[in-house]
Write an enzyme that holds these catalytic residues in place. Structure first.
Site, PDB file in Angstrom:
ATOM      1  N   SER A  99       0.711  -1.109  -0.028  1.00 31.93           N
ATOM      2  CA  SER A  99      -0.176   0.252   0.021  1.00 31.93           C
ATOM      3  C   SER A  99       0.877   1.279   0.124  1.00 31.93           C
ATOM      4  O   SER A  99       1.396   1.377   1.019  1.00 31.93           O
ATOM      5  CB  SER A  99      -0.715  -0.041   1.215  1.00 31.93           C
ATOM      6  OG  SER A  99      -1.631  -0.929   1.364  1.00 31.93           O
ATOM      7  N   LYS A 174      -7.437   1.737  -2.585  1.00 30.00           N
ATOM      8  CA  LYS A 174      -6.834   1.275  -1.290  1.00 30.00           C
ATOM      9  C   LYS A 174      -6.816   2.304   0.042  1.00 30.00           C
ATOM     10  O   LYS A 174      -7.034   2.087   1.214  1.00 30.00           O
ATOM     11  CB  LYS A 174      -5.391   0.581  -1.497  1.00 30.00           C
ATOM     12  CG  LYS A 174      -4.754   0.440  -0.160  1.00 30.00           C
ATOM     13  CD  LYS A 174      -5.397  -0.952   0.540  1.00 30.00           C
ATOM     14  CE  LYS A 174      -4.615  -1.122   2.187  1.00 30.00           C
ATOM     15  NZ  LYS A 174      -5.412  -2.032   2.863  1.00 30.00           N
ATOM     16  N   LYS A 242       0.752   5.572   8.199  1.00 29.79           N
ATOM     17  CA  LYS A 242       1.304   5.771   6.683  1.00 29.79           C
ATOM     18  C   LYS A 242       0.056   5.926   5.665  1.00 29.79           C
ATOM     19  O   LYS A 242      -0.095   6.894   4.888  1.00 29.79           O
ATOM     20  CB  LYS A 242       1.997   4.653   6.304  1.00 29.79           C
ATOM     21  CG  LYS A 242       2.668   4.733   4.823  1.00 29.79           C
ATOM     22  CD  LYS A 242       2.096   3.415   4.129  1.00 29.79           C
ATOM     23  CE  LYS A 242       1.730   2.109   4.635  1.00 29.79           C
ATOM     24  NZ  LYS A 242       1.401   1.079   3.741  1.00 29.79           N
TER      25      LYS A 242
HETATM   26  P1  NAD Z   1       5.532  -6.216   7.566  1.00 36.90           P
HETATM   27  O1  NAD Z   1       6.272  -5.150   8.151  1.00 36.90           O
HETATM   28  O2  NAD Z   1       5.224  -7.354   8.483  1.00 36.90           O
HETATM   29  O3  NAD Z   1       6.496  -6.816   6.364  1.00 36.90           O
HETATM   30  C1  NAD Z   1       7.181  -6.209   5.441  1.00 36.90           C
HETATM   31  C2  NAD Z   1       8.315  -6.885   4.959  1.00 36.90           C
HETATM   32  O4  NAD Z   1       9.006  -6.113   3.759  1.00 36.90           O
HETATM   33  C3  NAD Z   1       9.373  -7.521   5.887  1.00 36.90           C
HETATM   34  O5  NAD Z   1       9.191  -8.821   5.950  1.00 36.90           O
HETATM   35  C4  NAD Z   1      10.788  -6.787   5.552  1.00 36.90           C
HETATM   36  O6  NAD Z   1      11.678  -7.741   5.574  1.00 36.90           O
HETATM   37  C5  NAD Z   1      10.362  -6.605   3.893  1.00 36.90           C
HETATM   38  N1  NAD Z   1      11.293  -5.511   3.248  1.00 36.90           N
HETATM   39  C6  NAD Z   1      11.240  -4.189   3.700  1.00 36.90           C
HETATM   40  N2  NAD Z   1      12.269  -3.646   3.135  1.00 36.90           N
HETATM   41  C7  NAD Z   1      12.864  -4.437   2.262  1.00 36.90           C
HETATM   42  C8  NAD Z   1      13.724  -4.635   1.428  1.00 36.90           C
HETATM   43  N3  NAD Z   1      14.529  -3.551   1.306  1.00 36.90           N
HETATM   44  N4  NAD Z   1      14.087  -5.985   0.752  1.00 36.90           N
HETATM   45  C9  NAD Z   1      13.463  -6.842   1.056  1.00 36.90           C
HETATM   46  N5  NAD Z   1      12.418  -7.120   1.861  1.00 36.90           N
HETATM   47  C10 NAD Z   1      11.998  -5.818   2.602  1.00 36.90           C
HETATM   48  O7  NAD Z   1       4.285  -5.550   6.695  1.00 36.90           O
HETATM   49  P2  NAD Z   1       2.889  -6.111   6.441  1.00 36.90           P
HETATM   50  O8  NAD Z   1       2.009  -5.888   7.419  1.00 36.90           O
HETATM   51  O9  NAD Z   1       3.123  -7.497   5.865  1.00 36.90           O
HETATM   52  O10 NAD Z   1       2.486  -4.960   5.472  1.00 36.90           O
HETATM   53  C11 NAD Z   1       2.844  -5.094   4.153  1.00 36.90           C
HETATM   54  C12 NAD Z   1       2.274  -4.076   3.206  1.00 36.90           C
HETATM   55  O11 NAD Z   1       0.991  -4.578   3.051  1.00 36.90           O
HETATM   56  C13 NAD Z   1       1.920  -2.593   3.621  1.00 36.90           C
HETATM   57  O12 NAD Z   1       2.195  -1.634   2.657  1.00 36.90           O
HETATM   58  C14 NAD Z   1       0.896  -2.748   4.479  1.00 36.90           C
HETATM   59  O13 NAD Z   1       0.321  -1.423   4.644  1.00 36.90           O
HETATM   60  C15 NAD Z   1      -0.219  -3.679   3.470  1.00 36.90           C
HETATM   61  N6  NAD Z   1      -1.351  -4.420   4.231  1.00 36.90           N
HETATM   62  C16 NAD Z   1      -1.040  -5.012   5.471  1.00 36.90           C
HETATM   63  C17 NAD Z   1      -2.019  -5.550   6.027  1.00 36.90           C
HETATM   64  C18 NAD Z   1      -2.043  -6.034   7.556  1.00 36.90           C
HETATM   65  O14 NAD Z   1      -3.050  -6.526   8.004  1.00 36.90           O
HETATM   66  N7  NAD Z   1      -0.855  -6.325   7.884  1.00 36.90           N
HETATM   67  C19 NAD Z   1      -3.422  -5.406   5.403  1.00 36.90           C
HETATM   68  C20 NAD Z   1      -3.404  -5.036   4.202  1.00 36.90           C
HETATM   69  C21 NAD Z   1      -2.371  -4.320   3.639  1.00 36.90           C
END
Ligand code: NAD
Length: 298
Positions: A99, A174, A242
């Site tokens: 997102s 979104k 964010k």
């Molecule tokens: P999270 O922080 O659990 O996971 C993010 C992952 O990205 C981590 O494992 C990290 O290692 C990886 N990452 C970051 N920088 C990196 C890089 N340079 N190289 C490789 N990997 C890298 O976050 P999340 O909760 O899984 O959310 C991910 C996205 O999905 C976000 O944009 C969030 O807004 C969106 N989202 C999350 C949810 C939720 O319920 N958690 C629901 C809908 C959407």
């Protein structure tokens, strides 16, 4: 030998891990890269391949799925000598499910095109549970042909999959989703504190509320968080902060006024400033408790 496209998956966090595992279960060959070793081990245990770098993960991929926190991380994994655009095959399709701001998606599609790489923005709604159960809503921006190509893969991750318009449109939808969810959680949190202070049985109250017009997916999914004061993420306040920034900014750009959204954005920011940024967004309840003179549980 599988005839399915070969997948690279970058970003194996709360969402990326279960989503990539659903692709593996659907028969896809998935090679992943993320920053935490335990997440790479989890991918390997699920039948995927752990790569040592983005370059190694994407070099043979037909489709590169990305699921990282925000625009700066998408830019970090996409650009530069070690990034996706330099190392993926010409003709590959990037499906960015993070997102992020609509403008970052538009810019990524434009820069990728110069390398012969196609992009769709495909952010999701449905939370961790939706990711695990493969019932996510997936809002897509990009070209029709690229959407059609990605659709079978997206069907292994979600249930409602809609092309919303050109590049960035998925992100705009979104942003609207995050506005609705935050306002809904805030309203539920206010109702919880009101009901508790009134001495009503909260479980009974939330059950009957959820059967009427006040019912919502938010209430269904977050009821137990409220009842048990369980704020393990889920969806972190940091990420919702964010997203409230994205929707506030995008709305300002098009001249749309979001008065209630603006207040809730401030409440999310305040919760974060009080040290609760790592908690689930249902922790908005803690703000309402503080405002109501209660001390939230430690
Ligand atoms: P999270 O922080 O659990 O996971 C993010 C992952 O990205 C981590 O494992 C990290 O290692 C990886 N990452 C970051 N920088 C990196 C890089 N340079 N190289 C490789 N990997 C890298 O976050 P999340 O909760 O899984 O959310 C991910 C996205 O999905 C976000 O944009 C969030 O807004 C969106 N989202 C999350 C949810 C939720 O319920 N958690 C629901 C809908 C959407």
């Amino acid at each position: 030998m599988s005839t399915l496209p070969k997948i690279a998956w970058i970003g194996l966090g709360i969402m990326g891990s279960p989503m990539s595992e659903n692709l593996i279960k659907a028969g896809y060959d998935v090679t992943g890269f993320t920053l935490e070793q335990d997440k790479l081990d989890r991918l390997a245990a699920a039948g995927g391949t752990a790569a040592k770098s983005i370059a190694e993960a994407v070099k043979d991929a037909d489709v590169v799925v990305t699921m990282v926190p925000a625009s700066p991380q998408v830019e970090a994994i996409a650009y530069g000598p070690d990034g996706i655009l330099e190392n993926a095959k010409s003709g590959a399709l990037i499906v960015d499910m993070s997102s992020i701001t609509p403008q970052t998606s538009v810019d990524l599609a434009k820069n990728a095109k110069e390398k012969g790489i196609r992009v769709i923005d495909a952010p999701v709604s449905g939370g961790e549970a939706g990711a695990i159960e493969a019932v996510l809503s997936i809002m897509v921006g990009g070209e029709q042909a690229d959407f059609d190509e990605a659709k079978p893969l997206l069907e292994a991750l979600g249930k409602t999959i809609v092309l919303c318009g050109p590049h960035g449109s998925g992100q705009t939808v979104k942003a609207a989703n995050q506005l609705i969810v935050a306002v809904n959680i805030q309203a539920c949190a206010e109702a919880v504190v009101f009901l508790e202070k009134s001495g009503v049985d909260l479980t009974a109250a939330l059950d009957v509320l959820n059967g009427g017009l006040a019912g919502s997916t938010v209430l269904t999914r977050k009821k137990d968080n409220f009842l048990n004061r369980d704020f393990k993420p889920g969806f972190r306040i940091d990420l919702h902060h964010k997203d409230m920034g994205i929707v506030t900014d995008a709305a300002r750009n098009v001249g749309a006024s979001l008065p209630v959204g603006a207040v809730v954005a401030q409440l999310v920011a305040s919760l974060r400033a009080q040290g609760d940024g790592g908690l689930d967004h249902s922790a908005l309840l803690r703000s309402v408790e503080r405002l109501s003179g209660e001390k939230p549980a430690a």
